[in-house]
Write a protein that holds these residues in place. Structure first.
Motif, PDB file in Angstrom:
ATOM      1  N   ARG A  65      -5.523  -3.816   2.788  1.00  0.00           N
ATOM      2  CA  ARG A  65      -4.982  -5.136   1.877  1.00  0.00           C
ATOM      3  C   ARG A  65      -5.822  -6.576   1.658  1.00  0.00           C
ATOM      4  NH1 ARG A  65       0.762  -5.593   1.640  1.00  0.00           N
ATOM      5  NH2 ARG A  65       0.996  -3.753   2.490  1.00  0.00           N
ATOM      6  N   ASP A  94      -4.910  -0.103   7.005  1.00  0.00           N
ATOM      7  CA  ASP A  94      -4.414  -1.250   6.422  1.00  0.00           C
ATOM      8  C   ASP A  94      -4.350  -2.584   6.341  1.00  0.00           C
ATOM      9  OD1 ASP A  94      -2.715   1.262   6.411  1.00  0.00           O
ATOM     10  OD2 ASP A  94      -0.706   1.329   7.191  1.00  0.00           O
ATOM     11  N   HIS A 145     -11.639   2.807  -0.555  1.00  0.00           N
ATOM     12  CA  HIS A 145     -12.613   3.392   1.144  1.00  0.00           C
ATOM     13  C   HIS A 145     -13.950   3.082   0.554  1.00  0.00           C
ATOM     14  CE1 HIS A 145      -8.803   7.105   0.788  1.00  0.00           C
ATOM     15  NE2 HIS A 145      -8.813   5.342   1.092  1.00  0.00           N
ATOM     16  N   LEU A 193      -4.368   8.542  -7.624  1.00  0.00           N
ATOM     17  CA  LEU A 193      -5.305   8.209  -6.239  1.00  0.00           C
ATOM     18  C   LEU A 193      -5.991   8.941  -5.925  1.00  0.00           C
ATOM     19  CD1 LEU A 193      -3.345   7.477  -3.905  1.00  0.00           C
ATOM     20  CD2 LEU A 193      -2.866   9.192  -2.560  1.00  0.00           C
ATOM     21  N   ILE A 214       2.471   8.984   7.149  1.00  0.00           N
ATOM     22  CA  ILE A 214       3.583   7.295   7.022  1.00  0.00           C
ATOM     23  C   ILE A 214       4.621   7.573   8.279  1.00  0.00           C
ATOM     24  CG2 ILE A 214       4.545   8.433   5.179  1.00  0.00           C
ATOM     25  CD1 ILE A 214       3.836   5.571   3.724  1.00  0.00           C
ATOM     26  N   ASN A 263      -8.223   5.658  -4.801  1.00  0.00           N
ATOM     27  CA  ASN A 263      -9.606   5.871  -2.528  1.00  0.00           C
ATOM     28  C   ASN A 263     -10.980   5.484  -2.992  1.00  0.00           C
ATOM     29  OD1 ASN A 263      -6.824   6.835  -1.656  1.00  0.00           O
ATOM     30  ND2 ASN A 263      -7.259   8.376  -1.532  1.00  0.00           N
ATOM     31  N   ARG A 275       1.224  -4.040  -5.986  1.00  0.00           N
ATOM     32  CA  ARG A 275       0.806  -3.297  -4.668  1.00  0.00           C
ATOM     33  C   ARG A 275       2.626  -2.527  -4.587  1.00  0.00           C
ATOM     34  NH1 ARG A 275      -2.733  -4.156  -1.011  1.00  0.00           N
ATOM     35  NH2 ARG A 275      -2.137  -2.612   0.487  1.00  0.00           N
ATOM     36  N   GLN A 296      -0.022  12.923   1.948  1.00  0.00           N
ATOM     37  CA  GLN A 296      -0.898  13.348   3.064  1.00  0.00           C
ATOM     38  C   GLN A 296      -1.018  14.456   3.901  1.00  0.00           C
ATOM     39  OE1 GLN A 296       0.868   9.819   5.797  1.00  0.00           O
ATOM     40  NE2 GLN A 296       0.120   7.961   4.191  1.00  0.00           N
ATOM     41  N   ARG A 331       5.559   9.317  -1.061  1.00  0.00           N
ATOM     42  CA  ARG A 331       4.773   9.041   0.425  1.00  0.00           C
ATOM     43  C   ARG A 331       4.274   9.687   0.962  1.00  0.00           C
ATOM     44  NH1 ARG A 331       4.267   2.879  -0.332  1.00  0.00           N
ATOM     45  NH2 ARG A 331       4.351   2.476  -1.359  1.00  0.00           N
TER      46      ARG A 331
HETATM   47  C1  LIG Z   1      -1.435   2.637  -2.928  1.00  0.00           C
HETATM   48  C2  LIG Z   1      -0.972   1.282  -2.040  1.00  0.00           C
HETATM   49  C3  LIG Z   1      -1.564  -0.294  -3.132  1.00  0.00           C
HETATM   50  C4  LIG Z   1      -0.242   1.010  -2.027  1.00  0.00           C
HETATM   51  O1  LIG Z   1       0.578  -0.583  -1.097  1.00  0.00           O
HETATM   52  P1  LIG Z   1       1.420  -0.995  -0.060  1.00  0.00           P
HETATM   53  O2  LIG Z   1       1.525  -1.841   0.931  1.00  0.00           O
HETATM   54  O3  LIG Z   1       2.911  -0.549  -0.831  1.00  0.00           O
HETATM   55  O4  LIG Z   1       1.894  -0.254   1.308  1.00  0.00           O
HETATM   56  P2  LIG Z   1       0.312   0.262   2.409  1.00  0.00           P
HETATM   57  O5  LIG Z   1      -1.382  -0.094   1.698  1.00  0.00           O
HETATM   58  O6  LIG Z   1       1.154  -0.793   3.523  1.00  0.00           O
HETATM   59  O7  LIG Z   1       0.866   1.042   2.668  1.00  0.00           O
HETATM   60  C5  LIG Z   1       1.233   2.039   3.547  1.00  0.00           C
HETATM   61  C6  LIG Z   1       0.917   2.992   4.094  1.00  0.00           C
HETATM   62  O8  LIG Z   1       1.198   4.775   2.881  1.00  0.00           O
HETATM   63  C7  LIG Z   1      -0.223   5.025   3.547  1.00  0.00           C
HETATM   64  N1  LIG Z   1      -0.989   4.918   2.544  1.00  0.00           N
HETATM   65  C8  LIG Z   1      -1.629   3.767   2.123  1.00  0.00           C
HETATM   66  N2  LIG Z   1      -2.210   4.164   0.762  1.00  0.00           N
HETATM   67  C9  LIG Z   1      -2.517   5.281   1.751  1.00  0.00           C
HETATM   68  C10 LIG Z   1      -3.109   6.942   0.070  1.00  0.00           C
HETATM   69  N3  LIG Z   1      -4.596   6.620  -0.138  1.00  0.00           N
HETATM   70  N4  LIG Z   1      -3.474   7.818   0.590  1.00  0.00           N
HETATM   71  C11 LIG Z   1      -2.033   9.162   1.155  1.00  0.00           C
HETATM   72  N5  LIG Z   1      -1.236   7.875   2.237  1.00  0.00           N
HETATM   73  C12 LIG Z   1      -1.424   6.308   1.966  1.00  0.00           C
HETATM   74  C13 LIG Z   1      -0.441   5.092   4.571  1.00  0.00           C
HETATM   75  O9  LIG Z   1       0.666   5.880   5.506  1.00  0.00           O
HETATM   76  C14 LIG Z   1      -0.487   3.402   4.901  1.00  0.00           C
HETATM   77  O10 LIG Z   1       0.461   3.037   6.626  1.00  0.00           O
HETATM   78  C15 LIG Z   1      -1.870   0.909  -0.879  1.00  0.00           C
HETATM   79  O11 LIG Z   1      -1.250   1.587  -0.153  1.00  0.00           O
HETATM   80  C16 LIG Z   1      -3.537   1.417  -1.478  1.00  0.00           C
HETATM   81  O12 LIG Z   1      -4.229   0.442  -1.906  1.00  0.00           O
HETATM   82  N6  LIG Z   1      -3.888   2.454  -0.363  1.00  0.00           N
HETATM   83  C17 LIG Z   1      -5.465   2.832  -1.043  1.00  0.00           C
HETATM   84  C18 LIG Z   1      -6.140   2.302   0.594  1.00  0.00           C
HETATM   85  C19 LIG Z   1      -5.829   2.882   1.686  1.00  0.00           C
HETATM   86  O13 LIG Z   1      -5.906   4.598   0.713  1.00  0.00           O
HETATM   87  N7  LIG Z   1      -5.645   2.964   2.139  1.00  0.00           N
HETATM   88  C20 LIG Z   1      -4.787   3.334   3.968  1.00  0.00           C
HETATM   89  C21 LIG Z   1      -5.855   3.132   4.623  1.00  0.00           C
HETATM   90  S1  LIG Z   1      -7.233   4.034   5.081  1.00  0.00           S
END
Ligand SMILES: CC(C)(COP(=O)(O)OP(=O)(O)OC[C@H]1O[C@@H](n2cnc3c(N)ncnc32)[C@H](O)[C@@H]1O)[C@@H](O)C(=O)NCCC(=O)NCCS
Ligand SMILES: Nc1ncnc2c1ncn2[C@@H]1O[C@H](COP(=O)(O)OP(=O)(O)OP(=O)(O)O)[C@@H](O)[C@H]1O
Length: 252
Positions: A37, A33, A95, A87, A10, A91, A73, A169, A165
């Motif tokens: 959304r 990302d 996913h 989490l 991240i 996913n 979010r 990962q 965060r």
């Molecule tokens: C938890 C949520 C609501 C947080 O939203 P928010 O707007 O604050 O963050 P955003 O989506 O912009 O993500 C920012 C960064 O967080 C990290 N991140 C996002 N989801 C995850 C996850 N499931 N596991 C680990 N890191 C994550 C990534 O590096 C991403 O670039 C959102 O990230 C989400 O729905 N995640 C689950 C979907 C997912 O896995 N997305 C990543 C793309 S595969």
């Protein structure tokens, strides 16, 4: 079509790199990302599943007084990044929908005869989608830069939340180890741009760059021509490539 999987931790600079590749080399970018959304917008099945599962745990998840209120979010992130099991549940809900949209967009780009597509996925290795990629590139940086950039970009996060965060990962060193190429993003934006240019010229030699009017592609071997002319052979080629990747992975 060459699929370049772009990943990293991240806030290590993936979107900045995909932005350079898109602006300077006109390569289409599939941004996971952004898709993540879209698939949770009000009205989607994914949205419903998230509300059912998480609203009892996070009362402020949606503003119940409004019809079709978007997900909060910030609240969802603050919760799932401190509850590992949940989490995983998030996913598991999101996913499959993200994967489906990515496959659709890859197919669309293939039909458009795009020579290269960037697949920008933060969880490329964690989700196993690296198998789809011809090559993988990790953007990394040292932990101090990563935390500083994350806190500067996401001002709403406390240092503890940002660290949660990062820790949710796969370790950056592991991503670098698993990928074909890596770029260490520890300088300024100019340094990063120079490294991206070097990467393109050294590692994508099958493509002839024309920075003014995009890419022109030379189909280099008879086998590639054959696959373009007879799509069933492209499918056989893809299955062989996936099997080879699986085999290499299990012996890595
Ligand atoms: C938890 C949520 C609501 C947080 O939203 P928010 O707007 O604050 O963050 P955003 O989506 O912009 O993500 C920012 C960064 O967080 C990290 N991140 C996002 N989801 C995850 C996850 N499931 N596991 C680990 N890191 C994550 C990534 O590096 C991403 O670039 C959102 O990230 C989400 O729905 N995640 C689950 C979907 C997912 O896995 N997305 C990543 C793309 S595969
Ligand atoms: N070399 C650099 N010098 C200064 N700032 C940088 C550099 N690289 C990236 N940044 C900044 O760091 C922040 C994070 O970069 P970016 O959004 O590209 O990361 P990301 O890996 O895509 O993050 P995420 O996983 O959250 O999508 C951004 O504000 C970006 O402008």
């Amino acid at each position: 079509m060459l699929i370049l999987g772009l990943t990293g931790g991240i806030a290590t600079g993936k979107s900045t790199v995909s932005g350079f590749l898109s602006d300077n080399y006109h390569i289409p970018v599939i941004d996971a990302d952004k898709i993540a959304r879209e698939v949770v917008e009000p009205g989607t099945l994914t949205y419903q599943a998230i509300v059912e599962k998480f609203q009892p745990l996070i009362p402020e998840l949606i503003d119940s007084s409004k019809k079709d209120a978007p997900l909060n979010r910030g609240a969802l992130g603050a919760y799932v990044f401190t509850h590992k099991k949940d989490l995983k549940k998030l996913n598991a809900i999101t996913h499959p929908a993200i994967r489906k949209k990515i496959l659709y967009l890859l197919f669309k780009n293939y039909l458009n005869k795009e020579p290269v597509v960037i697949l920008d996925i933060p969880l490329l290795f964690e989700s196993g989608m690296d198998w789809l990629c011809s090559r993988t590139l990790t953007i990394s940086c040292n932990p101090e830069h990563q935390l500083k950039r994350l806190l500067e970009r996401n001002k709403e996060l406390s240092e503890i939340q940002a660290t949660d965060r990062i820790n949710s990962q796969m370790q950056l060193a592991e991503k670098v180890k698993q990928s074909d190429y890596s770029i260490f993003n520890d300088g300024n934006l100019e340094d990063l741009k120079r490294k991206v240019d070097e990467f393109v010229h050294q590692n994508l030699p099958a493509l002839q760059v024309n920075q003014n009017c995009g890419w022109s592609y030379t189909i280099s071997s008879w086998w590639n021509w054959f696959q373009v002319m007879f799509p069933p052979f492209a499918i056989v080629g893809a299955v062989c490539a996936l099997t080879r990747k699986m085999f290499n992975k299990s012996y890595a």
